[in-house]
Scaffold this active site. Structure first.
Site, PDB file in Angstrom:
ATOM      1  N   SER A 150     -66.355  42.084  43.761  1.00 13.49           N
ATOM      2  CA  SER A 150     -65.563  42.759  44.964  1.00 13.49           C
ATOM      3  C   SER A 150     -64.939  41.784  45.717  1.00 13.49           C
ATOM      4  O   SER A 150     -65.442  40.288  45.938  1.00 13.49           O
ATOM      5  CB  SER A 150     -66.727  43.104  45.794  1.00 13.49           C
ATOM      6  N   TYR A 163     -74.740  43.388  50.603  1.00 11.72           N
ATOM      7  CA  TYR A 163     -73.886  43.548  49.523  1.00 11.72           C
ATOM      8  C   TYR A 163     -72.962  42.662  49.324  1.00 11.72           C
ATOM      9  O   TYR A 163     -72.346  42.140  48.097  1.00 11.72           O
ATOM     10  CB  TYR A 163     -72.908  45.018  49.821  1.00 11.72           C
TER      11      TYR A 163
HETATM   12  N1  LIG Z   1     -65.115  51.641  45.117  1.00  8.77           N
HETATM   13  C1  LIG Z   1     -64.876  50.521  45.628  1.00  8.77           C
HETATM   14  O1  LIG Z   1     -63.991  50.351  46.870  1.00  8.77           O
HETATM   15  C2  LIG Z   1     -65.318  49.104  45.138  1.00  8.77           C
HETATM   16  C3  LIG Z   1     -64.864  47.942  45.676  1.00  8.77           C
HETATM   17  C4  LIG Z   1     -65.279  46.823  45.100  1.00  8.77           C
HETATM   18  C5  LIG Z   1     -66.362  46.726  43.851  1.00  8.77           C
HETATM   19  N2  LIG Z   1     -66.609  48.035  43.526  1.00  8.77           N
HETATM   20  C6  LIG Z   1     -67.736  47.798  42.583  1.00  8.77           C
HETATM   21  O2  LIG Z   1     -67.259  48.516  41.560  1.00  8.77           O
HETATM   22  C7  LIG Z   1     -68.386  49.066  40.624  1.00  8.77           C
HETATM   23  C8  LIG Z   1     -68.226  50.551  40.486  1.00  8.77           C
HETATM   24  O3  LIG Z   1     -68.127  51.358  41.779  1.00  8.77           O
HETATM   25  P1  LIG Z   1     -67.690  52.694  41.984  1.00  8.77           P
HETATM   26  O4  LIG Z   1     -66.791  52.498  43.158  1.00  8.77           O
HETATM   27  O5  LIG Z   1     -67.021  52.922  40.766  1.00  8.77           O
HETATM   28  O6  LIG Z   1     -68.880  53.343  42.204  1.00  8.77           O
HETATM   29  P2  LIG Z   1     -69.461  54.840  41.722  1.00  8.77           P
HETATM   30  O7  LIG Z   1     -68.386  55.880  41.498  1.00  8.77           O
HETATM   31  O8  LIG Z   1     -70.501  55.193  42.758  1.00  8.77           O
HETATM   32  O9  LIG Z   1     -70.113  54.364  40.207  1.00  8.77           O
HETATM   33  C9  LIG Z   1     -71.170  53.574  40.431  1.00  8.77           C
HETATM   34  C10 LIG Z   1     -72.003  53.637  39.079  1.00  8.77           C
HETATM   35  O10 LIG Z   1     -73.103  52.939  39.073  1.00  8.77           O
HETATM   36  C11 LIG Z   1     -74.216  53.646  38.377  1.00  8.77           C
HETATM   37  N3  LIG Z   1     -75.298  53.036  39.282  1.00  8.77           N
HETATM   38  C12 LIG Z   1     -75.937  52.622  40.239  1.00  8.77           C
HETATM   39  N4  LIG Z   1     -76.967  51.896  40.214  1.00  8.77           N
HETATM   40  C13 LIG Z   1     -77.433  51.920  39.230  1.00  8.77           C
HETATM   41  C14 LIG Z   1     -78.484  51.454  38.436  1.00  8.77           C
HETATM   42  N5  LIG Z   1     -79.612  50.934  39.277  1.00  8.77           N
HETATM   43  N6  LIG Z   1     -78.467  51.451  37.115  1.00  8.77           N
HETATM   44  C15 LIG Z   1     -77.520  51.874  36.202  1.00  8.77           C
HETATM   45  N7  LIG Z   1     -76.403  52.408  36.673  1.00  8.77           N
HETATM   46  C16 LIG Z   1     -76.483  52.500  38.053  1.00  8.77           C
HETATM   47  C17 LIG Z   1     -74.164  54.944  39.125  1.00  8.77           C
HETATM   48  O11 LIG Z   1     -74.816  55.722  38.562  1.00  8.77           O
HETATM   49  P3  LIG Z   1     -76.063  56.415  39.320  1.00  8.77           P
HETATM   50  O12 LIG Z   1     -76.018  56.050  40.701  1.00  8.77           O
HETATM   51  O13 LIG Z   1     -76.071  58.065  38.935  1.00  8.77           O
HETATM   52  O14 LIG Z   1     -77.223  55.752  38.320  1.00  8.77           O
HETATM   53  C18 LIG Z   1     -72.452  55.130  38.683  1.00  8.77           C
HETATM   54  O15 LIG Z   1     -72.559  55.372  37.414  1.00  8.77           O
HETATM   55  C19 LIG Z   1     -69.710  48.587  41.762  1.00  8.77           C
HETATM   56  O16 LIG Z   1     -70.159  47.502  41.064  1.00  8.77           O
HETATM   57  C20 LIG Z   1     -68.994  48.615  42.997  1.00  8.77           C
HETATM   58  O17 LIG Z   1     -69.931  47.618  43.904  1.00  8.77           O
HETATM   59  C21 LIG Z   1     -66.061  49.082  44.092  1.00  8.77           C
END
Ligand SMILES: NC(=O)c1ccc[n+]([C@@H]2O[C@H](COP(=O)([O-])OP(=O)(O)OC[C@H]3O[C@@H](n4cnc5c(N)ncnc54)[C@H](OP(=O)(O)O)[C@@H]3O)[C@@H](O)[C@H]2O)c1
Length: 253
Positions: A150, A163
């Site tokens: 991130s 985070y």
């Molecule tokens: N969206 C943003 O603005 C943003 C910005 C920078 C970085 N990111 C990073 O991008 C990545 C994806 O985020 P996203 O925005 O696509 O979020 P999201 O739609 O909430 O997806 C997160 C995924 O991670 C899974 N997950 C969470 N805890 C887990 C665990 N303990 N074991 C296995 N799976 C797990 C969730 O499934 P379940 O919870 O159902 O298990 C879901 O499939 C993350 O690492 C996040 O920090 C996101």
């Protein structure tokens, strides 16, 4: 991998196996769909959203859904083994699963050690455990790792202090690992700014800020992030890079 994987044919990933943690929604789901469309065999994972994860796998030509908590070291080993049992190899590991509550940085008391442990358990320890479990196979396959980190790990921003620190740790882990696992395995990170996913639903103020301040005048889509993930996986030479994908937001904020 890259010599064979960059031939430009639509099914250029056929015969290659990709494990994507947290691929039931958001960025991970789109990356799974991208690899599937290029012929790869894909291991889809999530912890809670099993139905959604199974649906992602069912829609791909050759995929397996495995429910597992990446914060659990044993489960990380089980994920890698599941890919080997099904396909006999592993070429790419995408550490995408991520977690973290929204806590104002000034609210020190709410960022309890319990929160720190939970966030680091998934974002840092899970990423490490999967890298360790997958490395022998990735070495055999001359494969690669992409960690989804991130902007919060680079600049003093993000949904909470734990985070942001977890993402700083995984950025550093990316560079340290790349130093020791080459030339067989490349390790890179993609560091998104704000991305429109289920995680950021309702973050109205953040989307407004990106619309106003970012040179690209919007937050990223999951496709914007997946573009860079795919590029890093198909590169033959890039390693140890943390690629910022924030539409230029950090130039202005
Ligand atoms: N969206 C943003 O603005 C943003 C910005 C920078 C970085 N990111 C990073 O991008 C990545 C994806 O985020 P996203 O925005 O696509 O979020 P999201 O739609 O909430 O997806 C997160 C995924 O991670 C899974 N997950 C969470 N805890 C887990 C665990 N303990 N074991 C296995 N799976 C797990 C969730 O499934 P379940 O919870 O159902 O298990 C879901 O499939 C993350 O690492 C996040 O920090 C996101």
């Amino acid at each position: 991998m890259s010599g064979e994987a960059t031939s430009g044919t639509p099914d250029r990933w056929k015969g290659r196996v990709v494990l994507i943690t947290g691929s039931s929604s958001g960025i991970g789901k789109v990356v799974a769909q991208r690899f599937g469309a290029l012929g790869a065999s894909v291991l889809v994972n999530s912890f809670r959203s099993a139905e959604a994860g199974q649906a992602v796998a069912d829609a791909l030509p050759d995929a397996l859904y495995v429910q597992a908590d990446v914060a659990d070291e044993g489960e990380c080993g089980r994920l890698v083994q599941a890919a080997l049992d099904r396909w006999g190899r592993l070429d790419v590991l995408i550490n995408n699963a991520g977690t973290g509550p929204v806590i104002a940085h000034s609210d020190l008391a709410s960022a309890t050690l319990e929160v720190w442990r939970e966030v680091f358990g998934v974002n840092v320890f899970g990423t490490w455990a999967l890298c360790v479990a997958a490395m022998p196979e990735l070495t055999r396959a001359k494969g690669c790792v992409v960690n989804i980190t991130s902007l919060a790990g680079i600049r003093e921003l993000g949904s909470s202090v734990p985070y942001a620190c977890s993402k700083a740790a995984t950025n550093h882990m990316t560079e340290l690992l790349a130093k020791v696992v080459g030339p067989d395995v490349r390790v890179n990170a993609v560091a998104p700014g704000l991305v429109d996913t289920p995680r950021t639903e309702g973050w109205v103020g953040s989307f407004e800020a990106y619309g106003r301040l970012a040179p690209m005048r919007r937050a990223a889509t999951s496709d914007d992030v997946a573009d860079v993930v795919m590029f890093l996986c198909e590169s033959a030479y890039m390693t140890g890079e943390v690629v910022l994908v924030d539409g230029g937001f950090s130039l202005t904020a």
